[in-house]
Write a protein that holds these residues in place. Sequence first.
Motif, mmCIF file in Angstrom:
data_model
loop_
_atom_site.group_PDB
_atom_site.id
_atom_site.type_symbol
_atom_site.label_atom_id
_atom_site.label_comp_id
_atom_site.label_asym_id
_atom_site.label_seq_id
_atom_site.Cartn_x
_atom_site.Cartn_y
_atom_site.Cartn_z
ATOM 1 N N MET A 89 0.815 -1.212 0.000
ATOM 2 C CA MET A 89 0.000 0.000 0.000
ATOM 3 C C MET A 89 0.853 1.268 0.000
ATOM 4 N N ILE A 113 1.481 0.402 -4.533
ATOM 5 C CA ILE A 113 0.276 1.041 -5.085
ATOM 6 C C ILE A 113 0.159 2.496 -4.617
ATOM 7 N N ARG A 114 0.818 2.819 -3.531
ATOM 8 C CA ARG A 114 0.907 4.188 -3.018
ATOM 9 C C ARG A 114 -0.458 4.824 -2.737
ATOM 10 N N ILE A 115 -1.131 4.235 -1.754
ATOM 11 C CA ILE A 115 -2.410 4.785 -1.312
ATOM 12 C C ILE A 115 -2.160 5.762 -0.163
ATOM 13 N N ALA A 154 -2.809 -3.650 -10.682
ATOM 14 C CA ALA A 154 -2.430 -2.469 -9.898
ATOM 15 C C ALA A 154 -0.960 -2.520 -9.501
ATOM 16 N N VAL A 155 -0.429 -3.734 -9.332
ATOM 17 C CA VAL A 155 0.974 -3.871 -8.947
ATOM 18 C C VAL A 155 1.889 -3.549 -10.125
ATOM 19 N N ALA A 190 -3.023 1.126 -11.319
ATOM 20 C CA ALA A 190 -2.837 1.493 -9.916
ATOM 21 C C ALA A 190 -3.645 2.734 -9.575
ATOM 22 N N PHE A 246 -7.278 1.846 -9.235
ATOM 23 C CA PHE A 246 -7.417 1.149 -7.967
ATOM 24 C C PHE A 246 -7.400 2.125 -6.785
ATOM 25 N N ARG A 247 -6.388 2.991 -6.778
ATOM 26 C CA ARG A 247 -6.266 3.988 -5.699
ATOM 27 C C ARG A 247 -7.525 4.828 -5.565
ATOM 28 N N THR A 249 -9.759 4.329 -2.303
ATOM 29 C CA THR A 249 -9.752 5.463 -1.396
ATOM 30 C C THR A 249 -11.156 6.038 -1.223
ATOM 31 N N GLU A 271 -6.135 1.963 6.899
ATOM 32 C CA GLU A 271 -5.145 1.445 5.956
ATOM 33 C C GLU A 271 -4.201 0.423 6.601
#
Lengths: 205, 205
Positions: free
Chosen positions: A173, A177-179, B125-126, B132, B135-136, B140, B161
């Motif tokens: 994360m 994917i950088r959430i 997403a990876v 990605a 997905f984010r 979110t 998270e």
Amino acid sequence: MTDSPGGSGSRRRGRPPRTESAGTRDRILAAAREEFAERGYDKTSVRGIAKSAGVDSALVHHYFGTKEQVFEAAVEVAFAPALTVRDAVLAAPLDDVGERMTRVLFGLWENSVTRKPLLAIVRSAVNNDVAASVFRRMVTAQLMRRIAGEIDAPDAELRVELAAAQLVGIAMMRYVIRIEPIASADVEQVIARVAPVVQGHLTGP
Amino acid sequence: MTDSPGGSGSRRRGRPPRTESAGTRDRILAAAREEFAERGYDKTSVRGIAKSAGVDSALVHHYFGTKEQVFEAAVEVAFAPALTVRDAVLAAPLDDVGERMTRVLFGLWENSVTRKPLLAIVRSAVNNDVAASVFRRMVTAQLMRRIAGEIDAPDAELRVELAAAQLVGIAMMRYVIRIEPIASADVEQVIARVAPVVQGHLTGP
């Protein structure tokens, strides 16, 4: 990792230590890491690695063998710091092991040099069965089982994997994917939240 | 998800409800899920989706637009069960929320029908920045912030998270990379270990 006579490990050690060939081998490995990290296992080709290293494909095959073996060698390099994790974890007193494991892992991900091969491994293992099996083999033999050996519980391996899962999930994360907000959270704040959880998995009731 | 006039959502709703076109659309979506799950975002093409659905590429573009929009529609379908997670989590009493969240998520991964689109999302997403970011955006807006809204703490989003990271990490190790013993461990045993950790992240001190 491969200690069989025909494996890449012994081949490397058996080769005469000419500076030029050592340099070439390292350049190929560095190119392989870049390519696997950028493209993942499937889309990386021996030809692409050769091109990026400025050598002929035949030379890549000569040093490493198949694409799977190039990948294994690249992962092996990425695993050197992982063995630092393991040794740090094994050296820590048992009630400090959670924080130690968490800190070393965040150290690897926060460092731009070690982050790239980690990304390469994650991306490839998620997308390709061959890469996943290389990953499984190394992680299980080199990390999980060794750390589990230190824990005196019948479910030691499961405990290590639950702890690892917490760290893997955060890496996914935060770094892959950088959430937000976890991607930008202060690393000490994250460690403070995560280390006790890792410790709990390893040695908790 | 896309509610702008030109988006796939309104286009779908605006289209006359002919049985044939509804069937075609669903077939394309199912093919898209298969392709994204098998190959990931990068290696999936609109042409490949069309071929696997037995239609012309132009029809895929007609219904969905670009590859990114096909992906978004496929993810949207995969997100329907995720909204079930969210609603179940939101409906649970706050001190039961960890177990509820854990159970619903394991339910999705243990079910072979819902596992495939989840795998598609994770793999894509990876490996791909466009995927990605889709997905984010969804995770979110649809999940994290909504669940965080139920938690009365200044760091509610980070808590959600960290909890999600524990579940994501286990999904990675159990279902994606399949490391033993966690891959074959009894699901109830895993839930019993993980639910309190998830609860702790969400509402602990």
